[in-house]
Scaffold this active site. Structure first.
Site, PDB file in Angstrom:
ATOM      1  N   ASN A  37       0.819  -1.215   0.000  1.00  0.00           N
ATOM      2  CA  ASN A  37       0.000   0.000   0.000  1.00  0.00           C
ATOM      3  C   ASN A  37       0.859   1.274   0.000  1.00  0.00           C
ATOM      4  OD1 ASN A  37      -2.398   1.361   0.034  1.00  0.00           O
ATOM      5  ND2 ASN A  37      -2.956   0.845   2.138  1.00  0.00           N
ATOM      6  N   HIS A 122     -14.688  -5.359  11.184  1.00  0.00           N
ATOM      7  CA  HIS A 122     -14.359  -3.994  11.625  1.00  0.00           C
ATOM      8  C   HIS A 122     -15.621  -3.202  11.942  1.00  0.00           C
ATOM      9  CE1 HIS A 122     -10.123  -3.430   9.705  1.00  0.00           C
ATOM     10  NE2 HIS A 122     -10.278  -4.657  10.156  1.00  0.00           N
ATOM     11  N   ARG A 147     -13.569  -5.991  15.776  1.00  0.00           N
ATOM     12  CA  ARG A 147     -12.626  -4.932  16.134  1.00  0.00           C
ATOM     13  C   ARG A 147     -13.397  -3.634  16.270  1.00  0.00           C
ATOM     14  NH1 ARG A 147      -7.771  -2.389  12.409  1.00  0.00           N
ATOM     15  NH2 ARG A 147      -9.382  -0.866  11.914  1.00  0.00           N
ATOM     16  N   TYR A 159      -7.235   6.969  12.984  1.00  0.00           N
ATOM     17  CA  TYR A 159      -7.079   5.710  12.258  1.00  0.00           C
ATOM     18  C   TYR A 159      -8.326   4.823  12.440  1.00  0.00           C
ATOM     19  CZ  TYR A 159      -6.226   0.918  11.321  1.00  0.00           C
ATOM     20  OH  TYR A 159      -6.398  -0.340  10.848  1.00  0.00           O
ATOM     21  N   ASP A 210      -7.100  -1.883  17.535  1.00  0.00           N
ATOM     22  CA  ASP A 210      -5.799  -1.593  16.909  1.00  0.00           C
ATOM     23  C   ASP A 210      -5.294  -0.235  17.396  1.00  0.00           C
ATOM     24  OD1 ASP A 210      -3.602  -1.348  15.291  1.00  0.00           O
ATOM     25  OD2 ASP A 210      -4.644  -1.802  13.407  1.00  0.00           O
ATOM     26  N   HIS A 212      -2.354   0.911  16.495  1.00  0.00           N
ATOM     27  CA  HIS A 212      -1.630   1.403  15.314  1.00  0.00           C
ATOM     28  C   HIS A 212      -0.328   2.127  15.677  1.00  0.00           C
ATOM     29  CE1 HIS A 212      -1.902   2.198  10.885  1.00  0.00           C
ATOM     30  NE2 HIS A 212      -2.624   1.097  10.979  1.00  0.00           N
ATOM     31  N   GLU A 236      -3.734  -4.506  19.346  1.00  0.00           N
ATOM     32  CA  GLU A 236      -2.767  -4.688  18.258  1.00  0.00           C
ATOM     33  C   GLU A 236      -1.811  -3.504  18.193  1.00  0.00           C
ATOM     34  OE1 GLU A 236      -4.753  -4.982  14.500  1.00  0.00           O
ATOM     35  OE2 GLU A 236      -2.920  -4.497  13.419  1.00  0.00           O
ATOM     36  N   GLU A 262       1.870  -6.872  11.416  1.00  0.00           N
ATOM     37  CA  GLU A 262       1.393  -6.674  10.043  1.00  0.00           C
ATOM     38  C   GLU A 262       2.444  -5.974   9.178  1.00  0.00           C
ATOM     39  OE1 GLU A 262      -2.203  -4.408  10.684  1.00  0.00           O
ATOM     40  OE2 GLU A 262      -1.190  -2.537  10.235  1.00  0.00           O
ATOM     41  N   ARG A 283       0.954 -11.295  13.364  1.00  0.00           N
ATOM     42  CA  ARG A 283       0.045 -10.786  12.324  1.00  0.00           C
ATOM     43  C   ARG A 283       0.640 -10.772  10.924  1.00  0.00           C
ATOM     44  NH1 ARG A 283      -4.395  -8.709  12.066  1.00  0.00           N
ATOM     45  NH2 ARG A 283      -3.911  -6.613  11.321  1.00  0.00           N
ATOM     46  N   HIS A 312      -3.016 -10.295   9.084  1.00  0.00           N
ATOM     47  CA  HIS A 312      -3.499  -9.041   8.535  1.00  0.00           C
ATOM     48  C   HIS A 312      -4.412  -9.347   7.335  1.00  0.00           C
ATOM     49  CE1 HIS A 312      -1.986  -5.022   6.554  1.00  0.00           C
ATOM     50  NE2 HIS A 312      -3.125  -4.832   7.171  1.00  0.00           N
ATOM     51  N   ASP A 316      -6.203  -3.506   1.535  1.00  0.00           N
ATOM     52  CA  ASP A 316      -5.055  -3.279   0.648  1.00  0.00           C
ATOM     53  C   ASP A 316      -4.352  -4.587   0.299  1.00  0.00           C
ATOM     54  OD1 ASP A 316      -4.564  -2.209   3.561  1.00  0.00           O
ATOM     55  OD2 ASP A 316      -2.609  -2.962   2.937  1.00  0.00           O
ATOM     56  N   GLU A 339      -8.083 -11.584  10.064  1.00  0.00           N
ATOM     57  CA  GLU A 339      -8.764 -10.300   9.854  1.00  0.00           C
ATOM     58  C   GLU A 339      -9.558 -10.344   8.552  1.00  0.00           C
ATOM     59  OE1 GLU A 339      -6.112  -6.948   9.499  1.00  0.00           O
ATOM     60  OE2 GLU A 339      -7.750  -5.496   9.662  1.00  0.00           O
ATOM     61  N   TRP A 403       1.854   6.936  12.338  1.00  0.00           N
ATOM     62  CA  TRP A 403       0.452   6.880  11.923  1.00  0.00           C
ATOM     63  C   TRP A 403      -0.128   5.523  12.236  1.00  0.00           C
ATOM     64  CZ3 TRP A 403      -1.886   3.771   8.060  1.00  0.00           C
ATOM     65  CH2 TRP A 403      -3.284   3.986   7.943  1.00  0.00           C
TER      66      TRP A 403
HETATM   67  O1  KDG Z   1      -1.920  -0.369   4.490  1.00  0.00           O
HETATM   68  C1  KDG Z   1      -2.023  -0.194   5.869  1.00  0.00           C
HETATM   69  C2  KDG Z   1      -3.249  -0.922   6.379  1.00  0.00           C
HETATM   70  O2  KDG Z   1      -3.270  -2.223   5.936  1.00  0.00           O
HETATM   71  C3  KDG Z   1      -3.278  -0.907   7.891  1.00  0.00           C
HETATM   72  O3  KDG Z   1      -3.362   0.400   8.346  1.00  0.00           O
HETATM   73  C4  KDG Z   1      -4.479  -1.712   8.347  1.00  0.00           C
HETATM   74  O4  KDG Z   1      -3.639  -1.686  10.582  1.00  0.00           O
HETATM   75  C5  KDG Z   1      -4.355  -2.184   9.748  1.00  0.00           C
HETATM   76  C6  KDG Z   1      -5.157  -3.359  10.124  1.00  0.00           C
HETATM   77  O5  KDG Z   1      -4.988  -3.808  11.251  1.00  0.00           O
HETATM   78  O6  KDG Z   1      -5.941  -3.823   9.304  1.00  0.00           O
HETATM   79 MG    MG Z   2      -3.294  -3.012  12.179  1.00  0.00          MG
END
Ligand code: KDG
Ligand code: MG
Length: 403
Positions: A37, A122, A147, A159, A210, A212, A236, A262, A283, A312, A316, A339, A403
């Site tokens: 991605n 999600h 989630r 996010y 998550d 992140h 996560e 991931e 992941r 994951h 994407d 996921e 991010w």
């Molecule tokens: O490309 C980045 C995404 O796949 C990511 O931000 C998604 O963190 C993610 C998740 O847990 O699905």
């Molecule tokens: Mg994630």
């Protein structure tokens, strides 16, 4: 049997996907997902310019040798671009091998270990009330694991939360969008979110979240501790994972289970976290961690330490990745969860597939191979469009943050 062509197909049916198609002199073909991605064309060039010429004339059945030929042969080891490219070759070759055998791929890995694959969906909302509604909607649809991500009061874009009212899709700008962040606001809000969600869903449904990569190790420990009353399946990426020793600090303070990986692309990224038993779920995916051949090694290492898989599966990753992942999940002994973030109807029509979703579970198909192909004519109608993942800045002073 010999490989006669390895072609890269880049398309954007709503988001960018990179696909590798390998052809053989006996007419058997296989496909692999090579989508990274926001950096798609780097992998497309790596495959087209550097890998494809080395594949022509090789025996597609020797996928283990080809994996090492590409890994050791590049001299420059690991990294997301290299490992995604190797993964695409490996996935396409497993597809070919299983088609030659006339078997669904999971049979070649060792056969079925379970009847179906438990997924988590999600649920996202602008605030707690909306997120609770979404969680309940998922529960009614049959999801056993959900989630939950929510907007945080005082933060503009967070996010996992859609700002368009459509499906959440993080890669949304022709230059990176800028989000704002404040850990204190998030740390105050998140336990309130899960208190409301747990009260609404009852005890049976698994809840996930998550982070992140945004907290310091100590903040992550505080979050884990504050979420313990709500019995999460996992948190996560509670902190950045470059310094893996940091997870020891989180572990000392909380029994909330932890999932990481991931963004990892090799077994070496996972080694310390797994061997020191600092995480509960790994992941890594087929697409970003060197294909089925390498993911299998990671899962076997994880099994020694009772760490389970939780791959994951964001949008994407293409439906080809999902097909391969489901064969892997159907076989892997130490499976945890998968996921599942559904692709749009258009994306699914570009990638004809035999896997299916039903009431919280995914089922891989029984056709030979991994069961996913690409409709090249349809794909050609949707050319690549540059898109980036966002960046994150501290609300306080604009400093760049994870991010
Ligand atoms: O490309 C980045 C995404 O796949 C990511 O931000 C998604 O963190 C993610 C998740 O847990 O699905
Ligand atoms: Mg994630």
């Amino acid at each position: 049997m010999k490989i006669t062509a390895a072609r890269v197909i880049v398309c954007c049916p709503g988001r960018n996907f990179v696909t590798l198609k390998i052809e053989t002199d006996e007419g058997v073909t296989g496909v692999g997902d090579a989508t990274l991605n926001g950096r798609e064309l780097a992998v497309a060039s790596y495959l087209q310019d550097h890998v494809a010429p080395c594949l022509i004339g090789r025996d597609p059945q020797q996928l283990e040798d080809i994996w090492h030929y590409l890994y050791k042969g590049a001299y420059w080891r690991r990294g997301p671009v290299t490992m995604t490219a190797i993964a695409a070759v490996d996935t396409a070759l497993w597809d070919i091998k299983a088609k030659i055998a006339g078997q669904p791929l999971y049979q070649l890995l060792g056969g079925r270990s379970r009847s179906a694959v438990m997924v988590y969906g999600h649920a996202t909302g602008a605030d707690i009330a909306q997120t609770v509604d979404e969680v309940l909607r998922h529960q009614e649809e049959g999801y056993r694991a959900i989630r939950a991500q929510s907007g945080v009061p005082g933060l503009d874009k967070v996010y996992g939360v859609s700002t368009t009212g459509r499906m959440y899709e993080p890669a949304d700008g022709s230059v990176p969008a800028e989000h704002d962040w404040d850990s204190a606001k998030y740390l105050r809000h998140t336990p309130e979110l899960f208190e409301a969600v747990r009260l609404a869903v009852g005890e049976e449904t698994h809840l996930l979240h998550d982070v992140h990569h945004r907290l310091t190790p100590l903040e992550a420990a505080q979050l884990g501790k504050s979420l313990e009353p709500y019995r999460l399946f996992w948190i996560e990426d509670p902190t950045e994972a470059e310094n893996q020793q940091a997870f020891a600090l989180i572990r000392q303070h909380t029994t909330t289970p932890i999932a990481v990986g991931e963004v990892f692309n090799s077994i070496w990224d996972c080694k310390q976290l797994i061997e020191s038993q600092l995480i509960d779920y790994i992941r890594t995916t087929v697409t970003h961690a060197g294909g089925i051949t390498h993911l299998r090694r990671i899962a076997d290492l994880a099994a020694l330490y009772q760490v389970r898989t939780g791959s994951h599966g964001a949008t994407d990753l293409s439906p080809i990745c999902m097909g391969a992942a489901l064969h892997f999940d159907t076989w892997v002994p130490n499976f945890g969860i998968q996921e599942y973030m559904p692709h749009s109807e258009l994306m699914l029509s570009v990638f004809p597939h035999d896997w299916r979703y039903e009431r919280g579970m995914l089922y891989c198909g029984e056709s030979p191979g991994h069961g996913v192909d690409i409709d090249e004519k349809l794909a050609a109608r949707y050319p690549y469009q540059r898109a980036y993942l966002p960046v994150n800045r501290l609300q306080r002073d604009g400093s760049l943050h994870s991010w």
